[in-house]
Design an enzyme around this catalytic site. Structure first.
Site: not given
Length: 244
Positions: A15, A57, A88-90, A202-204
């Protein structure tokens, strides 16, 4: 030759896979930094299909997403994971469902972020992330309740621009200089509103600032790196690790 720790880290990835690959890379870079030689991190990764998560989502079906990720956590525990991370954060919106599904610790990303921000002496941070993360209450409530940290998010246009870069570019493997410039503008706006640092929530986003950290007018708190370090601290503190 010393041990890199007895614990096995379970990673719920996908994700997106771009940030999951960064988790794997950072886990092993940090393990080598700590222990040297040929050491690498003991880990397992279960990659979910981001297309399924993204559809949930959009449909606001967080319960279904929670069930899917809880099942992933159970599979990792069955495979031998001693601690579980959600990459993932979300999707920490459903953290309680995941923790309830397993008996091993689930390391909440905000426990790592909050500890890192507080250790730096910062009490008011800007937050960059997906629209789900920036608009939801879970981030600001947990940081305020557990760490005494106030969270500031960008204005509506800033939130839209930050979100679009994540979904349209970073999760597709694209890293654009113009998008980094836009993020820097948003960080400047957060600084003008009193933020003392910015959480890359956000991990991206770590991919966007890699090698360009100095472009930010505020200190950056990379949720991915903080999560990884906290996980390695946790497995290293296990009794089995101390005995090796």
């Amino acid at each position: 030759m010393g041990s890199s720790g007895a614990g096995t880290i379970g990673l719920i990835g996908g994700m997106s896979w771009e940030s999951s690959a960064e988790y794997y890379r950072l886990l092993n870079v940090e393990t080598r930094r700590r222990f040297g030689g040929y050491h690498c991190a003991r880990s397992l990764m279960l990659t979910v299909d981001f297309a399924e998560i993204e559809a949930m989502q959009r449909a606001d079906d967080w319960d279904a997403a929670g069930r899917l990720l809880a099942d992933a956590a159970r599979r990792l525990e069955a495979g031998g994971a001693d601690v579980i991370l959600l990459c993932t954060n979300t999707m920490h919106i459903v953290a309680e469902q995941i923790q309830a599904a397993v008996s091993v610790p689930f390391l909440h990303i905000l426990d790592a972020v909050g500890a890192g921000v507080r250790a730096a002496g910062v009490r008011r941070v800007g937050l960059l992330g997906t629209k789900y993360t920036m608009n939801a209450a879970f981030y600001r409530e947990k940081l305020a309740r557990d760490f005494g940290i106030e969270v500031v998010v960008p204005d509506e246009k800033g939130r839209r621009d930050v979100h679009d870069v994540i979904y349209d570019e970073l999760t597709q493997g694209r890293v654009e200089d113009a998008s980094r410039d836009r993020y820097v503008e948003v960080v400047g706006e957060l600084a003008a509103r009193g933020a003392e640092g910015v959480v890359l929530g956000c991990t991206e986003i770590t991919l966007l600032f890699a090698g360009h950290e100095d472009a930010s007018p505020l200190p950056l708190f990379d949720s991915t790196a903080l999560h990884v370090r906290r996980a390695l601290d946790l497995v290293a503190s296990r009794p089995e690790a101390a005995a090796t």
